[in-house]
Design an enzyme around this catalytic site. Structure first.
Site, PDB file in Angstrom:
ATOM      1  N   HIS A 265     -15.912   3.544   6.073  1.00  0.00           N
ATOM      2  CA  HIS A 265     -17.104   3.049   6.219  1.00  0.00           C
ATOM      3  C   HIS A 265     -16.835   3.949   4.017  1.00  0.00           C
ATOM      4  O   HIS A 265     -16.768   4.773   4.230  1.00  0.00           O
ATOM      5  CB  HIS A 265     -18.143   3.734   6.782  1.00  0.00           C
TER       6      HIS A 265
ATOM      7  N   LYS B 239     -13.927  -3.601   2.696  1.00  0.00           N
ATOM      8  CA  LYS B 239     -15.168  -3.755   1.486  1.00  0.00           C
ATOM      9  C   LYS B 239     -14.646  -3.940   0.444  1.00  0.00           C
ATOM     10  O   LYS B 239     -14.418  -2.651   0.212  1.00  0.00           O
ATOM     11  CB  LYS B 239     -16.220  -3.877   2.485  1.00  0.00           C
TER      12      LYS B 239
ATOM     13  N   ARG C 200     -13.035  -2.926  17.630  1.00  0.00           N
ATOM     14  CA  ARG C 200     -13.257  -2.291  16.829  1.00  0.00           C
ATOM     15  C   ARG C 200     -14.604  -0.412  17.210  1.00  0.00           C
ATOM     16  O   ARG C 200     -13.716   0.547  16.351  1.00  0.00           O
ATOM     17  CB  ARG C 200     -13.626  -2.585  15.368  1.00  0.00           C
TER      18      ARG C 200
ATOM     19  N   ARG D 284     -11.541  -4.163  10.537  1.00  0.00           N
ATOM     20  CA  ARG D 284     -12.248  -5.584  11.027  1.00  0.00           C
ATOM     21  C   ARG D 284     -11.810  -6.863  11.194  1.00  0.00           C
ATOM     22  O   ARG D 284     -10.864  -6.641  10.283  1.00  0.00           O
ATOM     23  CB  ARG D 284     -13.497  -5.313   9.805  1.00  0.00           C
TER      24      ARG D 284
ATOM     25  N   HIS E  36     -15.384  -7.436  17.531  1.00  0.00           N
ATOM     26  CA  HIS E  36     -16.318  -6.078  16.599  1.00  0.00           C
ATOM     27  C   HIS E  36     -16.338  -5.075  18.182  1.00  0.00           C
ATOM     28  O   HIS E  36     -16.360  -3.471  17.897  1.00  0.00           O
ATOM     29  CB  HIS E  36     -17.007  -6.624  16.080  1.00  0.00           C
TER      30      HIS E  36
ATOM     31  N   TYR F 141     -22.015   6.937  15.781  1.00  0.00           N
ATOM     32  CA  TYR F 141     -21.183   7.490  16.933  1.00  0.00           C
ATOM     33  C   TYR F 141     -21.524   9.058  17.215  1.00  0.00           C
ATOM     34  O   TYR F 141     -20.958   8.965  18.045  1.00  0.00           O
ATOM     35  CB  TYR F 141     -19.739   7.279  16.273  1.00  0.00           C
TER      36      TYR F 141
END
Length: 307
Positions: free
Chosen positions: A269, A175, A246, A151, A243, A278
């Site tokens: 994730h 994150k 990525r 990211r 983005h 995906y």
């Protein structure tokens, strides 16, 4: 339950997010704002006393106001987490959001760059800028983004010392403060090494220093770098962003045989469901495999579905 009681419970909920889930400050601020908005809708009723009808009327109000489905879904997710927290704390015995369905969200994935466009960016877009440092920064930026799938927030938070640890892996803090290891290609490491060497006199703690070397490069500053690379390479600038790079990283990995579980780990994730967006790429790859190799392919893949 009084409105002052609501404040105590909201504060406890936000503290739990920080302590147990490592939620970032911006995430907690967004949740606090969502709960305040819902409280205003339900006033003068306490948050602890609302029922499913109040939640339903709130979602309907958001829809009438034209709020994006993704934003409405995020607010409902916030309410669900809040009320489940209240149940765990024995403040409530039920969850008023339990029967509420989240707004349907279409795929927001951008169209990935193809591999030829990536090569153009790496080979042409990183050369011939106004000065040598911009060439070095451009190469490091594109190599790292495309070969790691980071990211943009993760990339700009990389310390200059990240390349001091020799080996094939890069430690990334994602994150919620979650750490993960991602493979680092030799070319990406060389590009990062060259940038650190070039900037050695700045004394910056960041791999990508900003105008003030003691602060990291801003997102806006990084976007200017990518814009210049796209123009140099002759690739549509509207299609080049952190983005998109990525997404291209993930799409190209799947197209070459990577599985979803590995991709989940690489992208950072927390939930495999996030990575499953995906699967559209995998479906296309499988369709092409059947078309290319099945004995009935000459009659059309549709012939396979006639029985």
């Amino acid at each position: 339950m009084s409105r002052s009681g609501d404040s105590r419970h909201v504060e406890a909920f936000l503290e739990m997010l920080a302590a147990e889930r490592g939620a970032a400050l911006k995430t907690r601020q967004a949740y606090a704002s969502d709960l305040a908005d819902f409280a205003a809708h339900c006033a003068p009723m306490s948050l602890c006393d609302v029922q499913g009808r109040e939640v339903q009327s709130y979602l309907a109000e958001l829809s009438r106001a034209g709020l994006a489905a993704r934003t409405a879904a995020r607010r409902l997710s916030c309410l669900r987490q809040f009320y489940r927290f209240l149940m765990l704390e024995s403040v409530r015995e039920d969850d008023p959001t339990e029967r509420q369905q989240a707004p349907k969200i279409g795929s927001s994935l951008p169209r990935p760059l193809d591999e030829a466009e990536i090569r153009l960016l790496l080979e042409t877009g990183t050369q011939g800028h106004e000065n040598e440092r911009r060439d070095v920064v451009s190469r490091a930026a594109l190599e790292l983004l495309y070969t790691t799938g980071l990211r943009i927030s993760e990339l700009l938070a990389l310390p200059a010392t990240c390349v001091h640890v020799r080996g094939p892996m890069l430690l990334v803090r994602g994150k919620g403060g979650r750490e993960r290891l991602v493979p680092l290609s030799r070319s990406a490491r060389e590009a990062a090494d060259q940038l650190v060497h070039f900037d050695r006199d700045l004394g910056s703690p960041w791999l990508f220093p900003g105008r003030n070397p003691q602060k990291p490069l801003t997102r806006q500053g990084f976007d200017k770098i990518l814009l210049a690379c796209a123009l140099k390479a002759g690739v549509d600038p509207d299609r080049v962003s952190p983005h998109v790079l990525r997404h291209s990283f993930a799409s190209h990995l799947l197209a070459h045989g990577a599985d979803l579980r590995a991709l989940q780990m690489l992208l950072g994730h927390a939930d495999i469901a996030t990575t499953q967006i995906y699967t559209q790429v995998m479906s296309e790859r499988l369709r092409q495999a059947v078309s290319a190799h099945h004995p009935l392919a000459r009659k059309g893949v549709s012939a396979l579905a006639e029985d």
